[in-house]
Design an enzyme around this catalytic site. Structure first.
Site, PDB file in Angstrom:
ATOM      1  N   CYS A 101      81.139  50.541  55.522  1.00 49.71           N
ATOM      2  CA  CYS A 101      80.932  49.219  54.935  1.00 49.71           C
ATOM      3  C   CYS A 101      81.091  49.375  53.439  1.00 49.71           C
ATOM      4  CB  CYS A 101      79.542  48.682  55.264  1.00 49.71           C
ATOM      5  SG  CYS A 101      79.369  46.918  54.885  1.00 49.71           S
ATOM      6  N   CYS A 103      79.257  47.359  51.198  1.00 49.46           N
ATOM      7  CA  CYS A 103      78.179  46.714  50.433  1.00 49.46           C
ATOM      8  C   CYS A 103      77.323  47.698  49.634  1.00 49.46           C
ATOM      9  CB  CYS A 103      77.310  45.829  51.320  1.00 49.46           C
ATOM     10  SG  CYS A 103      76.322  46.722  52.520  1.00 49.46           S
ATOM     11  N   CYS A 111      80.030  42.870  51.520  1.00 52.10           N
ATOM     12  CA  CYS A 111      80.639  43.854  52.416  1.00 52.10           C
ATOM     13  C   CYS A 111      82.158  43.841  52.344  1.00 52.10           C
ATOM     14  CB  CYS A 111      80.183  43.593  53.854  1.00 52.10           C
ATOM     15  SG  CYS A 111      78.389  43.576  54.037  1.00 52.10           S
ATOM     16  N   LYS A 176      76.591  41.114  65.014  1.00 56.11           N
ATOM     17  CA  LYS A 176      75.638  41.342  63.921  1.00 56.11           C
ATOM     18  C   LYS A 176      75.297  39.996  63.289  1.00 56.11           C
ATOM     19  CE  LYS A 176      75.023  43.738  59.532  1.00 56.11           C
ATOM     20  NZ  LYS A 176      75.532  44.774  58.620  1.00 56.11           N
ATOM     21  N   GLU A 214      82.674  37.685  69.925  1.00 58.83           N
ATOM     22  CA  GLU A 214      82.813  38.810  68.977  1.00 58.83           C
ATOM     23  C   GLU A 214      82.942  40.144  69.715  1.00 58.83           C
ATOM     24  OE1 GLU A 214      83.181  38.941  65.792  1.00 58.83           O
ATOM     25  OE2 GLU A 214      82.529  37.006  65.007  1.00 58.83           O
ATOM     26  N   LYS A 229      72.788  43.595  66.792  1.00 61.01           N
ATOM     27  CA  LYS A 229      71.904  43.853  65.657  1.00 61.01           C
ATOM     28  C   LYS A 229      71.463  42.563  65.019  1.00 61.01           C
ATOM     29  CE  LYS A 229      72.035  45.951  61.137  1.00 61.01           C
ATOM     30  NZ  LYS A 229      72.864  46.468  60.088  1.00 61.01           N
ATOM     31  N   SER A 255      65.540  47.624  59.781  1.00 58.50           N
ATOM     32  CA  SER A 255      64.526  47.973  58.782  1.00 58.50           C
ATOM     33  C   SER A 255      63.324  47.028  58.777  1.00 58.50           C
ATOM     34  CB  SER A 255      65.169  48.009  57.399  1.00 58.50           C
ATOM     35  OG  SER A 255      65.775  46.758  57.086  1.00 58.50           O
ATOM     36  N   TYR A 294      64.656  53.850  63.057  1.00 48.89           N
ATOM     37  CA  TYR A 294      64.008  54.726  62.069  1.00 48.89           C
ATOM     38  C   TYR A 294      62.795  55.421  62.690  1.00 48.89           C
ATOM     39  CZ  TYR A 294      66.977  51.793  59.199  1.00 48.89           C
ATOM     40  OH  TYR A 294      68.076  51.128  58.700  1.00 48.89           O
TER      41      TYR A 294
HETATM   42  C1  PBG Z   1      75.530  47.030  55.747  1.00 47.47           C
HETATM   43  C2  PBG Z   1      74.389  47.220  56.661  1.00 47.47           C
HETATM   44  C3  PBG Z   1      73.160  46.547  56.696  1.00 47.47           C
HETATM   45  C4  PBG Z   1      72.393  47.186  57.654  1.00 47.47           C
HETATM   46  C5  PBG Z   1      73.176  48.175  58.212  1.00 47.47           C
HETATM   47  N1  PBG Z   1      74.406  48.167  57.602  1.00 47.47           N
HETATM   48  C6  PBG Z   1      72.625  45.486  55.831  1.00 47.47           C
HETATM   49  C7  PBG Z   1      73.281  44.184  55.733  1.00 47.47           C
HETATM   50  O1  PBG Z   1      74.154  43.793  56.509  1.00 47.47           O
HETATM   51  O2  PBG Z   1      72.914  43.514  54.783  1.00 47.47           O
HETATM   52  C8  PBG Z   1      70.969  46.839  57.998  1.00 47.47           C
HETATM   53  C9  PBG Z   1      70.169  47.953  58.585  1.00 47.47           C
HETATM   54  C10 PBG Z   1      68.718  47.703  58.608  1.00 47.47           C
HETATM   55  O3  PBG Z   1      68.210  46.636  58.194  1.00 47.47           O
HETATM   56  O4  PBG Z   1      68.002  48.611  59.081  1.00 47.47           O
HETATM   57  N2  PBG Z   1      76.410  46.041  56.014  1.00 47.47           N
END
Ligand code: PBG
Length: 308
Positions: A101, A103, A111, A176, A214, A229, A255, A294
C-alpha cells in the site's frame, strides 16, 4: 469431541510494524503490547512468535521519509525490503507476508496518487505493482495489497509473473470497508489521510452485495486468498464470502478491535483471555480459515496452555 469450530496458532497471521533504527522497541500508545520494531528486534520477535506456534507474519513499514508518490514503498533498500531479507535469512521457515500500500509512504497519507485533489485509481496501479515486485524480489512469500484500488490484483499478478516471481502468492484485501476501527493503526503507521477520507476507494459499511462483487473481481484477477476487513462488524460478510468461494478466506481483526479489548481488560472490565478466545472463535465460526490478529502470540500461548 462435538465442538464444531477449532482455533489453533497456525490459523493466525501476526501483523508487525518495522521502522528504521537499531534496538528499537517503541510502544504504540493506542495498541498496548504492540511496538515499532527495528529489523534487529523484529527478528527475535518473529522467532518468539514461531516458538509460540505462529507461522506467519504480515509486515507494515514505517519509512524514514515520505513523499507525494510514496517512493520509499518500492525502494530496494526500503524498510520492508530490508526486514524481509533479514527474516528469510534468519528464519527461513517463517511465512513472510508484506502489506502492499502507499499510505504509510505518502506525505498526504492516501493509498494512491493524488491528482487535482482526488485519489486516481489507474495511475496508482503501476506503483503498487512495482512495490509488490520489490517485496517479492527481496524474498516475501506472499504480498497483501490493502489499498483497494480497482484492478490491482490483476496488475500485481501480471507484474510478478513477468518478473519471474510466479511463486509469490497474493492475499487480497478484497472486501475492505471504510472503517472507524482503523484509528489506532493510523496512529501507529502515521497514515491518517491529511485531507478527506478513504471513502472513494474503501467500501461503505452498509453494503453487503458490493463485497460479493469485489471478491469476485479479485478472484478473477488471480487472488490466492481473499480477506474481509475489519472482522467483528462484518461477520455476515465473512460467512457470505465463505459460501461464495473455495479459496481460503481471511479476516482481519483490526487495530480498533484490539484496542477495545485491551482498554476494557486494563480497566478490569472483562476477562481478557476469555474475551480474546471467544472473539477469535467467532471469527472462525463465521467462516474465516485465517485470522490476522495482534493477539496472535498471546492467543497462541493461551491455546497451548488450554490444550497442554
Ligand atoms: C493501509 C492499511 C490499513 C490497515 C491495514 N492496511 C489502514 C487503512 O486503510 O487506513 C488497518 C489495519 C488495522 O487497523 O489494524 N491501507
Amino acid at each position: 469431541m462435538v465442538r464444531e469450530t477449532r482455533l489453533a496458532p497456525e490459523d493466525f497471521i501476526y501483523p508487525l510494524f518495522v521502522a528504521p533504527g537499531n534496538g528499537l522497541r517503541r510502544p504504540i500508545a493506542s495498541m498496548p503490547g504492540v511496538f515499532h520494531l527495528s529489523v534487529d528486534t523484529l527478528v527475535p520477535e518473529c522467532a518468539a512468535a514461531m516458538g509460540d506456534g505462529v507461522g506467519a507474519v504480515l509486515l507494515f513499514g514505517i519509512p524514514e521519509t515520505k513523499d507525494a508518490r510514496g517512493s520509499e514503498a518500492w525502494a530496494d533498500d526500503g524498510i520492508v525490503q530490508q526486514a524481509v531479507r533479514a527474516l528469510k535469512r534468519e528464519l527461513p521457515d517463517l511465512l513472510v507476508i508484506t502489506d502492499v500500500c502507499l499510505c504509510e509512504y505518502t506525505d498526504h497519507g492516501h493509498c494512491g496518487l493524488i491528482e487535482a485533489g482526488c485519489v486516481v485509481n489507474d495511475a496508482t496501479l503501476p506503483l503498487l505493482a512495482r512495490t509488490a515486485v520489490s517485496h517479492a524480489a527481496a524474498g516475501a512469500d506472499m504480498v497483501a495489497p490493502s489499498d483497494m484500488m480497482d484492478g490491482r490484483i490483476g496488475a500485481i499478478r501480471t507484474a510478478l509473473d513477468e518478473a519471474g516471481l510466479a511463486n509469490t502468492a497474493l492475499m487480497s484485501y478484497a472486501a475492505k470497508y471504510a472503517s472507524a476501527f482503523y484509528g489506532p493503526f493510523r496512529d501507529a503507521a502515521g497514515s491518517a489521510p491529511a485531507f478527506g477520507d478513504r471513502r472513494s476507494y474503501q467500501m461503505d459499511p452498509a453494503n453487503r452485495r458490493e463485497a460479493i462483487k469485489e471478491v469476485k473481481l479479485d478472484i478473477a484477477e488471480g487472488a490466492d486468498i481473499v480477506m474481509v476487513k475489519p472482522a467483528l462488524s462484518y461477520l455476515d460478510i465473512v460467512a457470505d464470502i465463505r459460501a461464495l468461494t473455495d479459496l481460503p478466506v481471511a479476516a482481519y481483526n483490526v487495530s480498533g478491535e484490539y484496542a477495545m479489548i485491551k482498554a476494557a481488560a486494563q480497566n478490569g472490565w472483562i476477562d481478557e483471555k476469555r474475551a480474546v478466545l471467544e472473539m477469535l472463535t467467532g471469527i472462525r465460526r463465521a467462516g474465516a480459515d485465517i485470522i490476522l490478529t495482534y493477539h496472535a502470540r498471546e492467543a497462541a500461548r493461551w491455546l497451548l496452555l488450554r490444550d497442554g
